[in-house]
Write an enzyme that holds these catalytic residues in place. Structure first.
Site, PDB file in Angstrom:
ATOM      1  N   ASN A 150      19.148   3.808 -29.993  1.00  0.00           N
ATOM      2  CA  ASN A 150      20.589   4.033 -29.894  1.00  0.00           C
ATOM      3  C   ASN A 150      21.200   4.656 -31.138  1.00  0.00           C
ATOM      4  O   ASN A 150      22.308   5.185 -31.084  1.00  0.00           O
ATOM      5  CB  ASN A 150      21.306   2.711 -29.580  1.00  0.00           C
ATOM      6  N   ALA A 199      26.892  -0.504 -17.616  1.00  0.00           N
ATOM      7  CA  ALA A 199      27.729   0.513 -16.975  1.00  0.00           C
ATOM      8  C   ALA A 199      28.528   1.356 -17.961  1.00  0.00           C
ATOM      9  O   ALA A 199      28.723   2.558 -17.747  1.00  0.00           O
ATOM     10  CB  ALA A 199      28.679  -0.155 -15.979  1.00  0.00           C
ATOM     11  N   CYS A 327      27.720  -2.437 -32.118  1.00  0.00           N
ATOM     12  CA  CYS A 327      27.662  -3.903 -32.130  1.00  0.00           C
ATOM     13  C   CYS A 327      27.625  -4.448 -33.550  1.00  0.00           C
ATOM     14  O   CYS A 327      27.817  -5.641 -33.766  1.00  0.00           O
ATOM     15  CB  CYS A 327      26.433  -4.382 -31.363  1.00  0.00           C
TER      16      CYS A 327
END
Length: 375
Positions: A150, A199, A327
């Site tokens: 990521n 999602a 995060c």
């Protein structure tokens, strides 16, 4: 101008997704566990979404379980597999998402497993020969390797990983959060035990995701308290989110080829323009098209007084980007991924991540601002 280039953190909601969610909110309020007409109507929405997702992934609807997102899905796969299959050894890479790393590290801390980390090269590529050597002496291991990193954007050949894991009877879980909706996943061909999706990484709503559990695997519930999700996850389902998730993935597959070409062109354009504007610039991880996410470009800048607070200065300039995983935003310990590849800590790094909504005009604006910060 305000430019959003942090799509690896989250993506804007697609208007078609919003439309289906609003329609569901207005018309379908029943509890899907209720047996009356209102409940059955909502239950139908959930099962239709499950069937849609399974069809896109070439899986069985019985293998799709809805969760609150990718983190829960990763935790469910890891914790339940290790507990229910009696696994005492796990393998991962040092640059996995913290949803995987912290979970495995905690399991090692409490004595459930011994954890091994795979070797990396300077670009963050995983040494698959090291994986094979570890598995050769540790059969029936739990292996967790993400499809794409990521922060760096590196793609891992999970087909090859799955073949190695199958050879040594290992359980293979892949965090596919960054590639779900951006690449085709054919689970009728890929020999894998668990994959995950969220999602909001492909223009769907936040707070909803799913875990694919290969039908050959039987694990216990991760959350108790009800019979939802075929007794696998207690709690009333996020019906509106599930409807949005299904629609977002449907759109992603429908428009995937077009968006891949468009976004890859934007990434290549930005890389070229940055190289012209800032000759000393470098890039972290892989940047070749077949080895890297077309949505991510991790930039390493030469040090200057102006980019000492790079993300703050970009924000002031109207540019939203990230130093790593969203995060971990607000943390001052730096990126574990950049430390993992031994990136030059004296050079500030920034992750730009693109979506179908970005334009070349926005790229030009960002390049100009970055050049000013490096002067």
């Amino acid at each position: 101008m305000h430019v959003y280039l942090d799509n690896a953190a989250t993506t804007p909601l697609d208007p078609e997704v919003l439309e289906i969610m609003v329609e569901t909110m207005k018309n379908d309020f029943g509890n899907p566990s209720s047996i009356h007409a209102h409940g059955r109507q909502v239950k139908t929405i959930i099962e239709k979404a499950r069937k849609t997702i399974a069809g896109l992934l070439h899986a069985s609807p019985s293998e799709i379980f809805f969760t609150s997102g990718g983190t829960e899905a990763d935790n469910m796969a890891i914790v339940r597999s290790i507990e229910d299959f009696g696994i005492t050894h796990a393998i991962t890479s040092p640059i996995e998402h913290h949803a995987v790393l912290h979970t495995l590290e905690e399991l090692e801390k409490i004595g459930k497993i011994h954890l091994d980390f795979l070797q990396l090269d300077e670009k963050g590529n995983i040494d698959l020969s090291h994986l094979e050597s570890l598995l050769a002496t540790n059969p029936r291991t739990f292996v967790s390797i993400m499809h794409a990193n990521n922060e760096l954007g590196n793609l891992t050949d999970i087909t090859r990983v799955s073949e190695i894991c199958e050879q040594y009877n290992a359980i293979f879980h892949s965090d596919t959060v960054q590639t779900m909706g951006h690449y085709v996943h054919d689970l009728s061909e890929l020999k894998i035990d668990f994959i995950t999706g969220a999602a909001h990484k492909f223009h769907g709503p936040k707070g909803v995701g799913f875990l694919y559990i290969n039908g050959k695997n039987k694990i216990k519930p991760f959350i108790y308290g009800g019979a939802q999700e075929r007794n696998m996850r207690g709690g009333t389902e996020n019906v509106y989110g599930i409807a949005g998730l299904s629609k977002a993935l449907e759109i992603a597959y429908r428009d995937m080829h077009e968006h891949q070409l468009y976004i890859q062109e934007l990434k290549d354009y930005m890389k070229l323009e940055l190289q012209k504007a800032i000759p000393l610039i470098k890039f972290n991880g892989n940047t070749e098209a077949d080895k890297s996410l077309y949505t991510v470009l991790n930039v390493s800048l030469p040090y200057s007084d102006m980019n000492d607070m790079l993300l703050f200065n970009l924000d002031i300039s109207g540019i939203s980007a990230s130093g790593g995983s969203a995060c971990s935003s607000g943390s001052d310990i730096g990126s574990h991924v950049l430390r993992g590849i031994k990136a030059d800590s004296s050079r500030p790094s920034v992750r730009f991540s693109f979506s179908k909504n970005n334009t070349k005009d926005e790229i030009d604006f960002v390049v100009t601002k970055l050049k000013m910060l490096c002067e």
